[in-house]
Design an enzyme around this catalytic site. Structure first.
Site, short mmCIF file in Angstrom:
data_model
loop_
_atom_site.label_atom_id
_atom_site.label_comp_id
_atom_site.label_asym_id
_atom_site.label_seq_id
_atom_site.Cartn_x
_atom_site.Cartn_y
_atom_site.Cartn_z
N GLU A 54 27.13 -89.14 3.52
CA GLU A 54 26.03 -88.49 4.21
C GLU A 54 26.02 -87.00 3.87
OE1 GLU A 54 23.22 -88.12 5.26
OE2 GLU A 54 23.15 -89.16 7.19
N HIS A 92 23.34 -97.60 6.46
CA HIS A 92 24.28 -98.25 7.39
C HIS A 92 23.63 -98.54 8.74
CE1 HIS A 92 24.79 -94.66 9.90
NE2 HIS A 92 24.82 -93.96 8.78
#
Length: 251
Positions: A86, A8
């Protein structure tokens, strides 16, 4: 056969140099631009996709949206899974990396960030940062007495959830001929890179994945890795990777 991975774009907590983990923070304007640029680079290189995967976290979801806008492929099917989230940073989430390095030492922060099997201190039950009571995860149930969702994770723990998801859900789609794009996070993608490239625990510590830059893997028909390259300006890619490496230093 190809696979494209994108970390990202820069998030608000990347900009503030905070441990983020599963905290659901937005992209910065710079992060949005990085995502748009990643999409443009893919479009200019002639890439197209059939299927996309991302996490439950908005910084990855919005990065994927910007990439698909640039490709004029917003209609593509997207599969979201918490298993691509994550790495969970436990009680470090929300702390400033530089201040944490000053308090505990750069080496300790490096171990927390880049070691393979050392997890940060865990969250405690009832902490507002725990995913167990958050709406995003209401469909994820506990398995027996052991909660599926983590209170903290090492990279080893992250590998243990990412790799089976890839092998069971994503790889079969690739083998069937689907062109796959994965937009996720620094550590969930490092977990996947370790698996794809057969990196050992020391090698993976040195991997710094730049934000918003497409990483292309190429495979033979038997899934033997035969190529790897980043798309984009070489100097820019190196600068973004170095910025990731510099996080967690005391000055």
């Amino acid at each position: 056969m190809k696979l494209v991975l994108i970390r990202h774009g820069e998030s608000e907590w990347n900009r503030l140099n905070l441990f983020t983990g599963w905290t659901d923070v937005p992209l910065t304007p710079r992060g949005e631009s990085e995502a748009q640029e990643g999409g443009r680079v893919l479009q200019e290189a002639g890439f197209d996709f059939d299927l996309c995967y991302t996490s439950f976290l908005k910084r990855a979801i919005r990065t994927l949206n910007f990439v698909l806008q640039a490709l004029d492929r917003e209609w593509l099917p997207v599969h979201k899974s918490w298993k691509l989230n994550e790495r969970h940073y436990g009680d470090l989430q929300g702390l400033n990396k530089t201040e944490t390095a000053q308090k505990y030492g750069e080496q300790q922060v490096r171990v927390w960030r880049r070691s393979f099997d050392v997890a940060p201190p865990p969250l405690t039950v009832g902490d507002a940062r725990c995913p167990h009571t958050q709406a995003s995860y209401r469909g994820v149930c506990a398995s027996g007495r052991t909660p599926v969702l983590p209170f903290t994770e090492s990279l080893k723990d992250t590998v243990a959830r990412v790799v089976p998801y890839f092998e069971e859900e994503i790889k079969p789609q690739m083998i069937s001929g689907q062109r796959v794009l994965i937009v996720a996070h620094g550590n969930s993608l490092r977990a996947l890179m370790k698996h794809i490239e057969s990196l050992d625990e020391t090698q993976i510590m040195e991997v710094n994945l730049p934000t918003g830059v497409p990483l292309v893997y190429e495979f033979e028909a038997d899934f033997t890795l035969c190529g790897k390259r980043f798309l984009g300006n070489e100097a820019d890619v190196a600068a973004r990777a170095q910025a990731v490496a510099d996080q967690g230093k005391s000055n």
